[in-house]
Motif scaffolding. Sequence first.
Motif, PDB file in Angstrom:
ATOM      1  N   PRO A  16      42.384 -46.319  -9.026  1.00  0.00           N
ATOM      2  CA  PRO A  16      41.776 -45.079  -8.524  1.00  0.00           C
ATOM      3  C   PRO A  16      40.423 -45.372  -7.873  1.00  0.00           C
ATOM      4  N   ILE A  17      40.069 -44.576  -6.897  1.00  0.00           N
ATOM      5  CA  ILE A  17      38.805 -44.749  -6.184  1.00  0.00           C
ATOM      6  C   ILE A  17      37.627 -44.719  -7.148  1.00  0.00           C
ATOM      7  N   GLN A  18      37.687 -43.881  -8.168  1.00  0.00           N
ATOM      8  CA  GLN A  18      36.563 -43.809  -9.103  1.00  0.00           C
ATOM      9  C   GLN A  18      36.281 -45.166  -9.736  1.00  0.00           C
ATOM     10  N   GLU A  19      37.324 -45.928 -10.049  1.00  0.00           N
ATOM     11  CA  GLU A  19      37.114 -47.266 -10.612  1.00  0.00           C
ATOM     12  C   GLU A  19      36.370 -48.159  -9.627  1.00  0.00           C
ATOM     13  N   TRP A  20      36.768 -48.111  -8.370  1.00  0.00           N
ATOM     14  CA  TRP A  20      36.101 -48.921  -7.345  1.00  0.00           C
ATOM     15  C   TRP A  20      34.648 -48.493  -7.171  1.00  0.00           C
ATOM     16  N   LEU A  21      34.415 -47.192  -7.142  1.00  0.00           N
ATOM     17  CA  LEU A  21      33.047 -46.697  -6.973  1.00  0.00           C
ATOM     18  C   LEU A  21      32.165 -47.119  -8.149  1.00  0.00           C
ATOM     19  N   ASP A  22      32.715 -47.080  -9.338  1.00  0.00           N
ATOM     20  CA  ASP A  22      31.962 -47.509 -10.518  1.00  0.00           C
ATOM     21  C   ASP A  22      31.642 -49.005 -10.458  1.00  0.00           C
ATOM     22  N   LEU A  23      32.613 -49.814 -10.020  1.00  0.00           N
ATOM     23  CA  LEU A  23      32.373 -51.252  -9.873  1.00  0.00           C
ATOM     24  C   LEU A  23      31.263 -51.527  -8.862  1.00  0.00           C
ATOM     25  N   VAL A  24      31.327 -50.848  -7.732  1.00  0.00           N
ATOM     26  CA  VAL A  24      30.308 -51.028  -6.694  1.00  0.00           C
ATOM     27  C   VAL A  24      28.942 -50.585  -7.208  1.00  0.00           C
ATOM     28  N   SER A  25      28.891 -49.445  -7.879  1.00  0.00           N
ATOM     29  CA  SER A  25      27.621 -48.948  -8.416  1.00  0.00           C
ATOM     30  C   SER A  25      26.993 -49.953  -9.367  1.00  0.00           C
ATOM     31  N   THR A  26      27.801 -50.503 -10.252  1.00  0.00           N
ATOM     32  CA  THR A  26      27.305 -51.496 -11.195  1.00  0.00           C
ATOM     33  C   THR A  26      26.784 -52.721 -10.460  1.00  0.00           C
ATOM     34  N   ARG A  27      27.530 -53.160  -9.470  1.00  0.00           N
ATOM     35  CA  ARG A  27      27.119 -54.344  -8.704  1.00  0.00           C
ATOM     36  C   ARG A  27      25.784 -54.095  -7.996  1.00  0.00           C
ATOM     37  N   LEU A  28      25.627 -52.930  -7.397  1.00  0.00           N
ATOM     38  CA  LEU A  28      24.372 -52.611  -6.713  1.00  0.00           C
ATOM     39  C   LEU A  28      23.229 -52.470  -7.717  1.00  0.00           C
ATOM     40  N   ASP A  29      23.519 -51.919  -8.901  1.00  0.00           N
ATOM     41  CA  ASP A  29      22.498 -51.789  -9.947  1.00  0.00           C
ATOM     42  C   ASP A  29      22.007 -53.152 -10.421  1.00  0.00           C
ATOM     43  N   GLU A  30      22.854 -54.154 -10.317  1.00  0.00           N
ATOM     44  CA  GLU A  30      22.487 -55.506 -10.732  1.00  0.00           C
ATOM     45  C   GLU A  30      21.652 -56.217  -9.667  1.00  0.00           C
ATOM     46  N   GLY A  31      21.338 -55.519  -8.586  1.00  0.00           N
ATOM     47  CA  GLY A  31      20.464 -56.079  -7.566  1.00  0.00           C
ATOM     48  C   GLY A  31      21.156 -56.613  -6.340  1.00  0.00           C
ATOM     49  N   GLY A  32      22.457 -56.421  -6.240  1.00  0.00           N
ATOM     50  CA  GLY A  32      23.169 -56.904  -5.068  1.00  0.00           C
ATOM     51  C   GLY A  32      22.861 -56.079  -3.831  1.00  0.00           C
ATOM     52  N   THR A  33      22.847 -56.735  -2.690  1.00  0.00           N
ATOM     53  CA  THR A  33      22.672 -56.030  -1.420  1.00  0.00           C
ATOM     54  C   THR A  33      24.020 -55.481  -0.968  1.00  0.00           C
TER      55      THR A  33
END
Length: 84
Positions: A35-52
């Motif tokens: 589901p898209i929500q899973e992808w959005l959560d993964l991306v959010s976490t990655r960006l929160d970890e400092g990724g560009t």
Amino acid sequence: MTADRVLAPEPRPDGSKPKGPASYFASIEKTYGKPIQEWLDLVSTRLDEGGTHMEAVAWLKTEHALGHGHANALVAYVKAKRAG
């Protein structure tokens, strides 16, 4: 999970297709089986970890085998929603 969780868009009441990055979401769900929500959560976490933006895109491509357009759409959507 972040406090500023980006939620997947709701289906449009008039049945029209979404525009912008969200226009890729149906294809992403069909192609990759999550589901898209899973992808959005993964991306959010990655960006929160400092990724560009591009680091998150590259991560989705290498770790999750997403195509460039799909990965970029997910990251762009999250960043746009967070920007306001």
